[in-house]
Every structure is written in structure tokens, then in C-alpha cells.
Design a protein around this motif. Structure first.
Motif, PDB file in Angstrom:
ATOM      1  N   GLY A  16      38.413  26.277  43.397  1.00  0.00           N
ATOM      2  CA  GLY A  16      38.614  26.471  42.169  1.00  0.00           C
ATOM      3  C   GLY A  16      37.598  27.724  41.460  1.00  0.00           C
ATOM      4  N   GLU A  17      36.522  27.181  41.882  1.00  0.00           N
ATOM      5  CA  GLU A  17      35.500  28.132  41.548  1.00  0.00           C
ATOM      6  C   GLU A  17      35.542  29.528  42.095  1.00  0.00           C
ATOM      7  N   TYR A  18      35.777  29.654  43.482  1.00  0.00           N
ATOM      8  CA  TYR A  18      35.998  31.053  43.983  1.00  0.00           C
ATOM      9  C   TYR A  18      37.447  31.547  43.069  1.00  0.00           C
ATOM     10  N   LEU A  19      38.388  30.951  42.877  1.00  0.00           N
ATOM     11  CA  LEU A  19      39.437  31.415  42.045  1.00  0.00           C
ATOM     12  C   LEU A  19      39.159  32.124  40.676  1.00  0.00           C
ATOM     13  N   LYS A  20      38.191  31.229  39.986  1.00  0.00           N
ATOM     14  CA  LYS A  20      37.903  31.722  38.745  1.00  0.00           C
ATOM     15  C   LYS A  20      36.806  33.171  38.783  1.00  0.00           C
ATOM     16  N   ALA A  21      35.878  33.035  39.838  1.00  0.00           N
ATOM     17  CA  ALA A  21      35.088  34.022  40.146  1.00  0.00           C
ATOM     18  C   ALA A  21      35.869  35.251  40.441  1.00  0.00           C
ATOM     19  N   ILE A  22      36.917  35.402  41.497  1.00  0.00           N
ATOM     20  CA  ILE A  22      37.670  36.529  41.711  1.00  0.00           C
ATOM     21  C   ILE A  22      38.296  37.102  40.327  1.00  0.00           C
ATOM     22  N   ALA A  23      38.742  36.112  39.545  1.00  0.00           N
ATOM     23  CA  ALA A  23      39.626  36.394  38.276  1.00  0.00           C
ATOM     24  C   ALA A  23      38.894  37.193  37.389  1.00  0.00           C
ATOM     25  N   LYS A  24      37.548  37.069  37.424  1.00  0.00           N
ATOM     26  CA  LYS A  24      36.337  37.676  36.394  1.00  0.00           C
ATOM     27  C   LYS A  24      36.272  39.066  36.498  1.00  0.00           C
ATOM     28  N   ARG A  25      36.560  39.436  38.048  1.00  0.00           N
ATOM     29  CA  ARG A  25      36.271  40.767  38.171  1.00  0.00           C
ATOM     30  C   ARG A  25      37.522  41.706  37.900  1.00  0.00           C
ATOM     31  N   PRO A  26      37.303  42.957  37.307  1.00  0.00           N
ATOM     32  CA  PRO A  26      38.281  43.999  37.008  1.00  0.00           C
ATOM     33  C   PRO A  26      38.921  44.552  38.254  1.00  0.00           C
ATOM     34  N   ASP A  27      38.110  44.348  39.276  1.00  0.00           N
ATOM     35  CA  ASP A  27      38.563  45.315  40.478  1.00  0.00           C
ATOM     36  C   ASP A  27      38.901  44.199  41.591  1.00  0.00           C
ATOM     37  N   ALA A  28      39.426  42.997  41.424  1.00  0.00           N
ATOM     38  CA  ALA A  28      39.783  42.233  42.194  1.00  0.00           C
ATOM     39  C   ALA A  28      40.976  41.282  41.721  1.00  0.00           C
ATOM     40  N   VAL A  29      41.821  40.862  42.526  1.00  0.00           N
ATOM     41  CA  VAL A  29      43.014  40.191  42.342  1.00  0.00           C
ATOM     42  C   VAL A  29      43.052  38.818  43.333  1.00  0.00           C
ATOM     43  N   VAL A  30      43.708  37.776  42.811  1.00  0.00           N
ATOM     44  CA  VAL A  30      44.062  36.768  43.781  1.00  0.00           C
ATOM     45  C   VAL A  30      45.404  37.043  43.907  1.00  0.00           C
ATOM     46  N   SER A  31      45.584  37.461  45.337  1.00  0.00           N
ATOM     47  CA  SER A  31      46.999  37.720  45.664  1.00  0.00           C
ATOM     48  C   SER A  31      47.821  36.611  46.430  1.00  0.00           C
ATOM     49  N   ALA A  32      47.111  35.753  46.877  1.00  0.00           N
ATOM     50  CA  ALA A  32      47.882  34.460  47.442  1.00  0.00           C
ATOM     51  C   ALA A  32      46.957  33.333  47.500  1.00  0.00           C
ATOM     52  N   VAL A  33      47.568  32.145  47.357  1.00  0.00           N
ATOM     53  CA  VAL A  33      46.620  30.701  47.599  1.00  0.00           C
ATOM     54  C   VAL A  33      47.322  30.046  48.860  1.00  0.00           C
ATOM     55  N   VAL A  34      46.641  29.799  49.921  1.00  0.00           N
ATOM     56  CA  VAL A  34      47.359  28.688  50.807  1.00  0.00           C
ATOM     57  C   VAL A  34      46.948  27.331  50.533  1.00  0.00           C
ATOM     58  N   SER A  35      48.048  26.451  50.617  1.00  0.00           N
ATOM     59  CA  SER A  35      47.666  25.021  50.567  1.00  0.00           C
ATOM     60  C   SER A  35      49.028  24.496  51.061  1.00  0.00           C
ATOM     61  N   LYS A  36      48.766  23.225  51.695  1.00  0.00           N
ATOM     62  CA  LYS A  36      49.725  22.219  52.266  1.00  0.00           C
ATOM     63  C   LYS A  36      50.454  21.758  51.054  1.00  0.00           C
ATOM     64  N   ASN A  37      49.858  21.429  49.891  1.00  0.00           N
ATOM     65  CA  ASN A  37      50.417  20.998  48.869  1.00  0.00           C
ATOM     66  C   ASN A  37      50.739  22.156  48.125  1.00  0.00           C
ATOM     67  N   THR A  38      52.027  23.038  48.371  1.00  0.00           N
ATOM     68  CA  THR A  38      52.290  23.953  47.321  1.00  0.00           C
ATOM     69  C   THR A  38      52.563  23.650  45.863  1.00  0.00           C
ATOM     70  N   GLU A  39      52.976  22.515  45.782  1.00  0.00           N
ATOM     71  CA  GLU A  39      53.182  21.988  43.790  1.00  0.00           C
ATOM     72  C   GLU A  39      51.727  21.965  43.496  1.00  0.00           C
ATOM     73  N   HIS A  40      50.788  21.490  44.085  1.00  0.00           N
ATOM     74  CA  HIS A  40      49.727  21.328  43.492  1.00  0.00           C
ATOM     75  C   HIS A  40      48.889  22.627  43.417  1.00  0.00           C
ATOM     76  N   ALA A  41      49.160  23.475  44.426  1.00  0.00           N
ATOM     77  CA  ALA A  41      48.521  24.853  44.107  1.00  0.00           C
ATOM     78  C   ALA A  41      49.259  25.472  43.016  1.00  0.00           C
ATOM     79  N   LYS A  42      50.262  25.569  42.970  1.00  0.00           N
ATOM     80  CA  LYS A  42      51.138  26.221  41.836  1.00  0.00           C
ATOM     81  C   LYS A  42      50.479  25.636  40.452  1.00  0.00           C
ATOM     82  N   SER A  43      50.326  24.293  40.353  1.00  0.00           N
ATOM     83  CA  SER A  43      49.832  23.674  39.206  1.00  0.00           C
ATOM     84  C   SER A  43      48.455  24.401  38.982  1.00  0.00           C
TER      85      SER A  43
END
Length: 339
Positions: A16-43
């Protein structure tokens, strides 16, 4: 180079901290998230306001052309195989610690990264802590001279109050006190005092009803390459608030956490306190993941190495494995380890 596209593997506390850190950058984007629990990941993504695709397949994600870099936040037993596959597909890597659970896993990663030289950083995250940055700058400026004695402690009661406890207390996924967390202290000795050439270590249990599958307390004594000595302690079961003590004695002064006594301050009669952010919390939101990701992206764009790339972190992992070997055998272990 356009926006750097990340795939974050895992959706736990650190991820979660990495997701927030990447989202702060104007020159970076979270393209994908990998998780066995896809519903939790979407939430989780919805909570953070991040729009990214979710996949249960690491292999498919790492092969995807819309992923430039991979952040590995899975359990450490999976890390070597995942890092090797990412390197084979030319993906840059941000890796949590420990890098591997054994030497064979570490060596497989080194081999893959030597053959496929992608950009890397390893999350010995305290290297980006402001107090650590101050201490390193003071040492580089000869404020205390050669560090001939380094003593660093990691004391943190990692019990059932933490989600990771269910797996990190096990031998298979936690490994040892040093592998699970004390390796931060090992890396700090190297960061401040240089490489380590010999290790002698001991470990003990805490309470009779402990659920840890290994001794959660360990102490290691080092010979340093610079002729000095060092010591680290790691306790995962302790009746104390979180403590990360950094005590360094140099030929021209000393540093105790954020306190400095230096030959560069003539007439000084006692330690001077440096107001800064100390590494004084086990809460990952306190840790400088934003600065780590900033360093990773900026160094990638400039062609420079990160503050802690794989081959630097490799040496800290070698020391960690040597500590566990010394505990198991009752003998000192000389470094570097032979493959």
C-alpha cells in the motif's frame, strides 16, 4: 521516456505504501496489481483512488508490454523466482527485503541480473530515512573519521498485532530474527562503516509459549574491512517500544542516533542534537517509501545507480546468511561467501 509504468505484486501493508508513493509521481503510473485475492486488490485500489488492472497471474503481468518496472512485495520465499522472471523480461525491479530465504535463491537472482542488467533497488528503506542521510553525510564529510566501532540494534515486538506475523514467525517464510527484520541493522552497519569480513553470532528464545519457529533474538559481532569492529542485535519478541539504535565511534568523534560529537565543532563539551526524523517507528507509513521510489525513478532516468541496488544489498544478505550459519554451527564465518 514517458511515464514509468509499474506493476505492484502484493496488496499488503507495505504494498500500500508503494502504491501511494508511485501515485504521487507525475511521471509514473500504477499499470497493474498482482494478487491472488483479486477482489481485495480491487477494493484496495478503490480506497487509494488508483485506476489499474488487477491480475492473479504474475507471469502474464511480467510479460506485459505495458509494464516497465515491477515492485515485489510478496513473501520472501517467492522473491527469487519472481525477480529472475522479471529480469528475463527486461523489467526494472524494486524488491522488498529479505531478498531470499537462502543463498541458492540469492545466487540465482545475482546470476539473472548479471545476464540481464535491469535497474534495481532493494528496500533497506532506512537508507532513505532523514537521520540516516544526515549520518551518512557527516561520515562522508569526515565529521567523525574512520568508524572503528559500530553498534546497531533492531528491537521490535512483531507479534499477532501485525498481519505478517502469521507467516513471518515461521521458519519457511520468516527464516530467522536477522532474515525477518534484523537485516536492516546489518545493512546499516555496512552503510555507515563499510564491508564486513567475519561474523560470530548467537541466538536465544524469549518465552516458553512463543509461537516463533526460530529463536527471535540474535546478536552478531563483526570484523570490519576497515580494521574496526561491529555489533548488531535483533529482537522480535521484546517488552520495549520500537527501537533502532545507531551508535558509531570514530577516530575523530561519535554519533549516537541524532546526536553528534565532532572534531569539526571546536570547544564542544557535549553531544549536539540534530533535529531530524529518526527511524523510531515500526509503522510502515513512517518509513520513507516515497523517497525510495523517487530515488529509483530519478536514478533510472539519469542512468545512475540507486542508493541501494541489488549488488550492494547482496552483500548485506551475505552477512545475514553468515550470521545464521554462525548461530547454527557455533563457528565464526568468513566473508565473502563462496558460491
Amino acid at each position: 521516456m514517458g511515464a514509468l509504468r509499474f506493476a505492484v505484486v502484493g496488496t499488503g501493508w507495505v504494498a500500500g505504501e508503494y502504491l501511494k508513493a508511485i501515485a504521487k509521481r507525475p511521471d509514473a503510473v500504477v499499470s497493474a496489481v498482482v494478487s491472488k485475492n483479486t477482489e481485495h486488490a480491487k477494493s484496495r485500489l478503490a480506497e487509494l483512488g488508483i485506476d489499474a488492472r488487477v491480475s492473479a497471474s504474475y507471469e502474464e503481468t511480467v510479460k506485459s508490454p505495458d509494464v516497465d518496472a515491477v515492485v515485489l512485495c510478496t513473501t520472501p520465499d517467492l522473491r527469487p523466482e519472481q525477480a529472475v522472471l522479471a529480469a528475463l523480461h527486461g523489467k526494472h525491479l524494486v524488491m522488498e527485503k529479505p531478498l531470499a530465504m537462502d543463498r541458492a535463491g540469492l545466487w540465482s537472482m545475482a546470476d539473472a541480473l548479471e545476464k540481464n542488467p535491469v535497474h534495481t533497488t532493494v528496500s533497506f528503506v532506512l537508507r532513505w530515512n532523514p537521520s540516516f542521510a544526515n549520518t551518512k553525510a557527516l561520515i562522508d564529510d569526515d565529521a567523525i573519521g574512520r568508524v572503528y566501532m559500530a553498534q546497531i540494534d533492531y528491537w521490535h515486538h512483531v507479534g499477532p498485532q501485525y498481519g505478517q506475523y502469521r507467516w513471518s514467525r515461521t521458519k519457511a517464510q520468516g527464516g530467522s530474527s536477522m532474515l525477518s527484520a534484523g537485516c536492516h541493522a546489518v545493512d546499516a552497519v555496512r552503510f555507515f562503516a563499510g564491508d564486513i569480513t567475519e561474523v560470530t553470532a548467537y541466538a536465544c528464545h524469549t518465552w516458553k509459549d512463543s509461537e516463533y519457529e526460530f529463536d527471535p533474538n540474535a546478536i552478531a559481532i563483526f570484523k570490519l574491512k576497515n580494521g574496526g569492529i561491529g555489533k548488531v542485535s535483533s529482537s522480535l519478541e521484546c517488552k520495549t517500544p520500537y527501537k533502532f539504535n545507531v551508535h558509531l565511534l570514530g577516530e575523530k568523534g561519535a554519533i549516537m542516533n541524532n546526536q553528534l560529537f565532532s572534531h569539526k565543532l571546536p570547544g564542544q563539551k557535549d553531544y549536539a542534537t540534530i533535529p531530524t526524523i529518526l527511524p523510531d517507528s515500526g509503522d510502515v507509513s513512517h518509513h520513507p517509501f516515497v523517497e525510495e521510489i523517487d530515488d529509483f525513478i530519478d536514478s533510472l532516468r539519469s542512468g545512475k545507480t540507486t542508493r541501494c541496488d541489488f549488488f550492494d544489498a547482496y552483500k548485506s544478505m551475505e552477512v545475514t546468511f553468515a550470521i545464521d550459519e554462525s548461530i547454527a554451527t557455533g563457528k565464526s564465518v568468513t566473508l565473502p561467501l563462496a558460491k
